[in-house]
Design a protein around this motif. Structure first.
Motif, PDB file in Angstrom:
ATOM      1  N   ALA A 322       0.842  -1.208   0.000  1.00  0.00           N
ATOM      2  CA  ALA A 322       0.000   0.000   0.000  1.00  0.00           C
ATOM      3  C   ALA A 322       0.869   1.247   0.000  1.00  0.00           C
ATOM      4  N   SER A 323       1.947   1.213   0.774  1.00  0.00           N
ATOM      5  CA  SER A 323       2.885   2.337   0.809  1.00  0.00           C
ATOM      6  C   SER A 323       3.565   2.517  -0.539  1.00  0.00           C
ATOM      7  N   SER A 324       3.978   1.414  -1.142  1.00  0.00           N
ATOM      8  CA  SER A 324       4.657   1.465  -2.439  1.00  0.00           C
ATOM      9  C   SER A 324       3.759   2.065  -3.516  1.00  0.00           C
ATOM     10  N   ILE A 325       2.481   1.701  -3.499  1.00  0.00           N
ATOM     11  CA  ILE A 325       1.546   2.147  -4.526  1.00  0.00           C
ATOM     12  C   ILE A 325       1.105   3.591  -4.320  1.00  0.00           C
ATOM     13  N   SER A 326       0.912   3.990  -3.064  1.00  0.00           N
ATOM     14  CA  SER A 326       0.320   5.306  -2.804  1.00  0.00           C
ATOM     15  C   SER A 326       1.336   6.424  -2.606  1.00  0.00           C
ATOM     16  N   ARG A 327       2.603   6.095  -2.405  1.00  0.00           N
ATOM     17  CA  ARG A 327       3.590   7.110  -2.017  1.00  0.00           C
ATOM     18  C   ARG A 327       3.777   8.203  -3.065  1.00  0.00           C
ATOM     19  N   ASP A 328       3.602   7.889  -4.363  1.00  0.00           N
ATOM     20  CA  ASP A 328       3.850   8.899  -5.401  1.00  0.00           C
ATOM     21  C   ASP A 328       2.653   9.812  -5.639  1.00  0.00           C
ATOM     22  N   GLY A 329       1.510   9.555  -4.984  1.00  0.00           N
ATOM     23  CA  GLY A 329       0.352  10.415  -5.136  1.00  0.00           C
ATOM     24  C   GLY A 329      -0.377  10.249  -6.451  1.00  0.00           C
ATOM     25  N   SER A 330      -0.135   9.134  -7.146  1.00  0.00           N
ATOM     26  CA  SER A 330      -0.795   8.873  -8.423  1.00  0.00           C
ATOM     27  C   SER A 330      -1.250   7.414  -8.449  1.00  0.00           C
ATOM     28  N   THR A 331      -2.461   7.159  -8.954  1.00  0.00           N
ATOM     29  CA  THR A 331      -2.993   5.794  -8.972  1.00  0.00           C
ATOM     30  C   THR A 331      -3.639   5.481 -10.321  1.00  0.00           C
ATOM     31  N   ASN A 332      -3.817   4.184 -10.583  1.00  0.00           N
ATOM     32  CA  ASN A 332      -4.532   3.729 -11.770  1.00  0.00           C
ATOM     33  C   ASN A 332      -5.199   2.395 -11.450  1.00  0.00           C
ATOM     34  N   TRP A 333      -5.992   1.878 -12.382  1.00  0.00           N
ATOM     35  CA  TRP A 333      -6.784   0.681 -12.092  1.00  0.00           C
ATOM     36  C   TRP A 333      -5.919  -0.555 -11.852  1.00  0.00           C
ATOM     37  N   TYR A 334      -4.749  -0.638 -12.497  1.00  0.00           N
ATOM     38  CA  TYR A 334      -3.924  -1.833 -12.345  1.00  0.00           C
ATOM     39  C   TYR A 334      -3.325  -1.925 -10.936  1.00  0.00           C
ATOM     40  N   GLU A 335      -3.022  -0.779 -10.341  1.00  0.00           N
ATOM     41  CA  GLU A 335      -2.532  -0.791  -8.959  1.00  0.00           C
ATOM     42  C   GLU A 335      -3.608  -1.334  -8.024  1.00  0.00           C
ATOM     43  N   GLY A 336      -4.864  -1.046  -8.336  1.00  0.00           N
ATOM     44  CA  GLY A 336      -5.960  -1.627  -7.566  1.00  0.00           C
ATOM     45  C   GLY A 336      -5.991  -3.142  -7.686  1.00  0.00           C
ATOM     46  N   VAL A 337      -5.752  -3.641  -8.898  1.00  0.00           N
ATOM     47  CA  VAL A 337      -5.716  -5.090  -9.131  1.00  0.00           C
ATOM     48  C   VAL A 337      -4.604  -5.739  -8.295  1.00  0.00           C
ATOM     49  N   LEU A 338      -3.443  -5.102  -8.229  1.00  0.00           N
ATOM     50  CA  LEU A 338      -2.330  -5.644  -7.446  1.00  0.00           C
ATOM     51  C   LEU A 338      -2.710  -5.801  -5.972  1.00  0.00           C
ATOM     52  N   LEU A 339      -3.373  -4.791  -5.423  1.00  0.00           N
ATOM     53  CA  LEU A 339      -3.802  -4.859  -4.024  1.00  0.00           C
ATOM     54  C   LEU A 339      -4.809  -5.977  -3.804  1.00  0.00           C
ATOM     55  N   LEU A 340      -5.740  -6.136  -4.732  1.00  0.00           N
ATOM     56  CA  LEU A 340      -6.757  -7.183  -4.608  1.00  0.00           C
ATOM     57  C   LEU A 340      -6.146  -8.575  -4.724  1.00  0.00           C
ATOM     58  N   ILE A 341      -5.111  -8.720  -5.541  1.00  0.00           N
ATOM     59  CA  ILE A 341      -4.418 -10.009  -5.658  1.00  0.00           C
ATOM     60  C   ILE A 341      -3.759 -10.377  -4.322  1.00  0.00           C
ATOM     61  N   VAL A 342      -3.098  -9.401  -3.700  1.00  0.00           N
ATOM     62  CA  VAL A 342      -2.457  -9.657  -2.406  1.00  0.00           C
ATOM     63  C   VAL A 342      -3.510 -10.030  -1.360  1.00  0.00           C
ATOM     64  N   TYR A 343      -4.673  -9.349  -1.389  1.00  0.00           N
ATOM     65  CA  TYR A 343      -5.755  -9.664  -0.445  1.00  0.00           C
ATOM     66  C   TYR A 343      -6.257 -11.086  -0.655  1.00  0.00           C
ATOM     67  N   THR A 344      -6.370 -11.500  -1.902  1.00  0.00           N
ATOM     68  CA  THR A 344      -6.794 -12.862  -2.210  1.00  0.00           C
ATOM     69  C   THR A 344      -5.773 -13.887  -1.706  1.00  0.00           C
ATOM     70  N   ILE A 345      -4.504 -13.589  -1.877  1.00  0.00           N
ATOM     71  CA  ILE A 345      -3.444 -14.486  -1.402  1.00  0.00           C
ATOM     72  C   ILE A 345      -3.545 -14.648   0.119  1.00  0.00           C
ATOM     73  N   LEU A 346      -3.672 -13.526   0.831  1.00  0.00           N
ATOM     74  CA  LEU A 346      -3.736 -13.585   2.290  1.00  0.00           C
ATOM     75  C   LEU A 346      -5.003 -14.302   2.753  1.00  0.00           C
ATOM     76  N   GLY A 347      -6.134 -14.035   2.083  1.00  0.00           N
ATOM     77  CA  GLY A 347      -7.377 -14.698   2.440  1.00  0.00           C
ATOM     78  C   GLY A 347      -7.283 -16.203   2.286  1.00  0.00           C
ATOM     79  N   THR A 348      -6.621 -16.629   1.230  1.00  0.00           N
ATOM     80  CA  THR A 348      -6.471 -18.076   0.968  1.00  0.00           C
ATOM     81  C   THR A 348      -5.627 -18.751   2.029  1.00  0.00           C
ATOM     82  N   VAL A 349      -4.487 -18.151   2.363  1.00  0.00           N
ATOM     83  CA  VAL A 349      -3.599 -18.793   3.348  1.00  0.00           C
ATOM     84  C   VAL A 349      -4.186 -18.707   4.758  1.00  0.00           C
ATOM     85  N   PHE A 350      -4.910 -17.634   5.077  1.00  0.00           N
ATOM     86  CA  PHE A 350      -5.554 -17.528   6.390  1.00  0.00           C
ATOM     87  C   PHE A 350      -6.644 -18.599   6.535  1.00  0.00           C
ATOM     88  N   PHE A 351      -7.290 -18.946   5.440  1.00  0.00           N
ATOM     89  CA  PHE A 351      -8.362 -19.928   5.496  1.00  0.00           C
ATOM     90  C   PHE A 351      -7.829 -21.326   5.791  1.00  0.00           C
TER      91      PHE A 351
END
Length: 353
Positions: A322-351
């Motif tokens: 989140a820090s890496s993506i937001s630090r430059d003050g600019s965002t796009n849709w693909y950065e959102g996809v990256l965050l959602l992929i990480v959330y999916t990874i964590l959700g899977t291993v937590f399960f």
């Protein structure tokens, strides 16, 4: 919020939850109906807070939005602490942090990025937020490494000192960002939902305050009912307390923030959406979690600040990307996809753990 269907469903879900709680001795059903009612009351709480913020002014309104936006999670956690479910409390805190940093922020960047090619927000504020996220990771990592072998009494005392330092740091951050450096950090530093030019609040000041109080009361009530049935549900489904706390309860508690952040991103107010996600995570890690340590002492059953290796790793990974993506003050849709992929990874291993 469509008034034609929202208010009838709010009332109906509350009535169903009440009837099931008092007449049906089926804890999974009690849990499901309490969750449904809590979702709608969390949305009402968010709307009431937004209206109060309109009358309070932008800066105080931003603080109100941050505080009441986390009210559902805090209330759920307090009842979990009261019942002694410390592992689930810590999992819930972990889930709130990673849920805001990955799911809420990811959906916001993705939705806003589909409509606008690139979205900009204050990079100076983003840099400060990144530093505070690293502080959150340090505050969890250091006790877990250094305190494991100490007697429980010493661990509890050190947990109080660390918690006090984090709470002090959070309030000093508010003073820094709202008073001494408000010009450098921009006019809309809170980034929480506020009114735009020409937009009027839905309710009067008095009605907004009344609905804020009523919504908080019902969130508290439904949270208590949910907590009483959550352990039975976790056992019945074979889910770990870690997964239930980190994902299920966290998603329910974050419901109002999820929708608010996405709608703001779609209005090209990505700075507001980013601050909902990151600002809320910072409040959870620097204020809510330490406050729960103090609250546990009031119940006579102290909770320490030592989180599990899984939880620390999840928070560290979330804060890093989140820090890496937001630090430059600019965002796009693909950065959102990256965050959602990480959330999916964590959700899977937590399960599966």
């Amino acid at each position: 919020m469509n008034k034609k269907w929202f208010y009838p469903i709010l009332i109906l879900s509350t009535l169903i939850s009440t009837v099931v709680h008092f007449t049906v001795h089926n804890q999974p059903l009690q849990f499901a109906t309490a969750c449904l009612s809590l979702l709608f009351w969390a949305a009402m709480l968010g709307k009431a807070t937004e209206n109060v913020a309109h009358y309070a002014g932008e800066r105080l309104g931003g603080l109100l939005n941050a505080t009441f936006g986390n009210a559902a999670e805090l209330i759920i956690a307090i009842f979990l602490v009261k019942e002694g479910f410390f592992d689930m409390v810590k999992a819930s805190v972990t889930g709130s942090i990673i849920g805001n940093l990955l799911l809420v922020l990811g959906l916001s960047l993705f939705a806003g990025g589909l409509k606008f090619k690139t979205q900009q927000f204050n990079p100076i504020l983003a840099g400060h937020n990144a530093s505070l996220m690293m502080l959150s990771v340090i505050a969890l990592f250091v006790p877990a490494v250094f305190l494991q072998q100490l007697p429980s009494a010493k661990i509890n005392n050190v947990s109080l000192i660390i918690s006090g330092a984090l709470i002090l740091g959070y309030f000093l951050w508010l003073y820094f960002s709202l008073v001494t450096h408000k010009e450098e950090l921009g006019e809309k530093i809170d980034g929480m939902p506020d009114h735009v030019e020409g937009e009027e609040p839905e309710w009067s000041k008095g009605v907004s305050i009344l609905l804020l109080v009523v919504s908080t009361a019902f969130v508290a009530l439904q949270s208590e009912w949910l907590v009483h049935s959550v352990e039975a549900v976790a056992q019945a489904l074979g889910w770990s307390e870690l997964f239930v706390g980190a994902f299920l309860i966290a998603i329910i508690g974050n419901a109002a923030e999820h929708s608010a952040a996405i709608f703001l991103a779609l209005k090209n107010r990505i700075g507001a959406a980013v601050e909902i996600a990151i600002g809320s995570s910072l409040q959870i890690s620097l204020f809510v979690a330490p406050m729960l340590v103090f609250i546990s002492w009031l119940f006579g059953n102290p909770m320490n600040i030592i989180f599990s290796t899984y939880e620390i790793a999840a928070i560290a990974v979330s804060a890093f990307i989140a820090s890496s993506i937001s630090r430059d003050g600019s965002t796009n849709w693909y950065e959102g996809v990256l965050l959602l992929i990480v959330y999916t990874i964590l959700g899977t291993v937590f399960f599966v753990v």
